[in-house]
Scaffold this motif. Sequence first.
Motif, PDB file in Angstrom:
ATOM      1  N   UNK A  51       0.832  -1.212   0.000  1.00 25.18           N
ATOM      2  CA  UNK A  51       0.000   0.000   0.000  1.00 25.18           C
ATOM      3  C   UNK A  51       0.861   1.254   0.000  1.00 25.18           C
ATOM      4  N   UNK A  52       1.994   1.248   0.731  1.00 21.24           N
ATOM      5  CA  UNK A  52       2.884   2.408   0.705  1.00 21.24           C
ATOM      6  C   UNK A  52       3.416   2.633  -0.703  1.00 21.24           C
ATOM      7  N   UNK A  53       3.780   1.556  -1.376  1.00 25.61           N
ATOM      8  CA  UNK A  53       4.280   1.674  -2.744  1.00 25.61           C
ATOM      9  C   UNK A  53       3.184   2.193  -3.676  1.00 25.61           C
ATOM     10  N   UNK A  54       1.971   1.684  -3.511  1.00 26.96           N
ATOM     11  CA  UNK A  54       0.854   2.158  -4.340  1.00 26.96           C
ATOM     12  C   UNK A  54       0.605   3.645  -4.092  1.00 26.96           C
ATOM     13  N   UNK A  55       0.670   4.068  -2.847  1.00 29.49           N
ATOM     14  CA  UNK A  55       0.470   5.488  -2.537  1.00 29.49           C
ATOM     15  C   UNK A  55       1.560   6.338  -3.174  1.00 29.49           C
ATOM     16  N   UNK A  57       3.165   5.693  -5.928  1.00 24.54           N
ATOM     17  CA  UNK A  57       2.874   5.760  -7.361  1.00 24.54           C
ATOM     18  C   UNK A  57       1.758   6.764  -7.628  1.00 24.54           C
ATOM     19  N   UNK A  58       0.696   6.716  -6.818  1.00 22.41           N
ATOM     20  CA  UNK A  58      -0.429   7.630  -7.009  1.00 22.41           C
ATOM     21  C   UNK A  58       0.018   9.075  -6.805  1.00 22.41           C
ATOM     22  N   UNK A  59       0.817   9.328  -5.772  1.00 21.15           N
ATOM     23  CA  UNK A  59       1.301  10.689  -5.533  1.00 21.15           C
ATOM     24  C   UNK A  59       2.184  11.162  -6.680  1.00 21.15           C
ATOM     25  N   UNK A  60       2.998  10.275  -7.219  1.00 21.72           N
ATOM     26  CA  UNK A  60       3.842  10.631  -8.360  1.00 21.72           C
ATOM     27  C   UNK A  60       2.981  10.962  -9.573  1.00 21.72           C
ATOM     28  N   UNK A  61       1.988  10.131  -9.833  1.00 21.91           N
ATOM     29  CA  UNK A  61       1.113  10.383 -10.976  1.00 21.91           C
ATOM     30  C   UNK A  61       0.294  11.657 -10.801  1.00 21.91           C
ATOM     31  N   UNK A  62      -0.009  12.019  -9.564  1.00 20.12           N
ATOM     32  CA  UNK A  62      -0.776  13.236  -9.319  1.00 20.12           C
ATOM     33  C   UNK A  62       0.013  14.474  -9.724  1.00 20.12           C
ATOM     34  N   UNK A  63       1.329  14.370  -9.778  1.00 19.98           N
ATOM     35  CA  UNK A  63       2.165  15.508 -10.152  1.00 19.98           C
ATOM     36  C   UNK A  63       2.503  15.535 -11.638  1.00 19.98           C
TER      37      UNK A  63
END
Length: 83
Positions: A51-55, A57-63
């Motif tokens: 889940x930390x890794x998924x978060x 990735x999501x934070x990276x994609x949000x930028x």
Amino acid sequence: MASQQPWAAGRPLTDYTGPEFVAFSEGYASGYVAGVERGRQLADDEAAALWRNAARVVHTLANVPTHDELERIRRDYSARRSA
């Protein structure tokens, strides 16, 4: 020479006395429960890492800029180069 320990390998459980069998059973149950708890903890730790890794990735994609933002940047850059 046979071991004097009641839990020694090769001694059938049917040969245990009542108190020996109770002690063996309680020890076995304790070890089993500890193993299940440890397995659950390891699974929880692994799930948390995923889940930390998924978060991340999501934070990276949000930028990442959207297609429209990239097009606007490209047009602005082209306009400045042409001027």
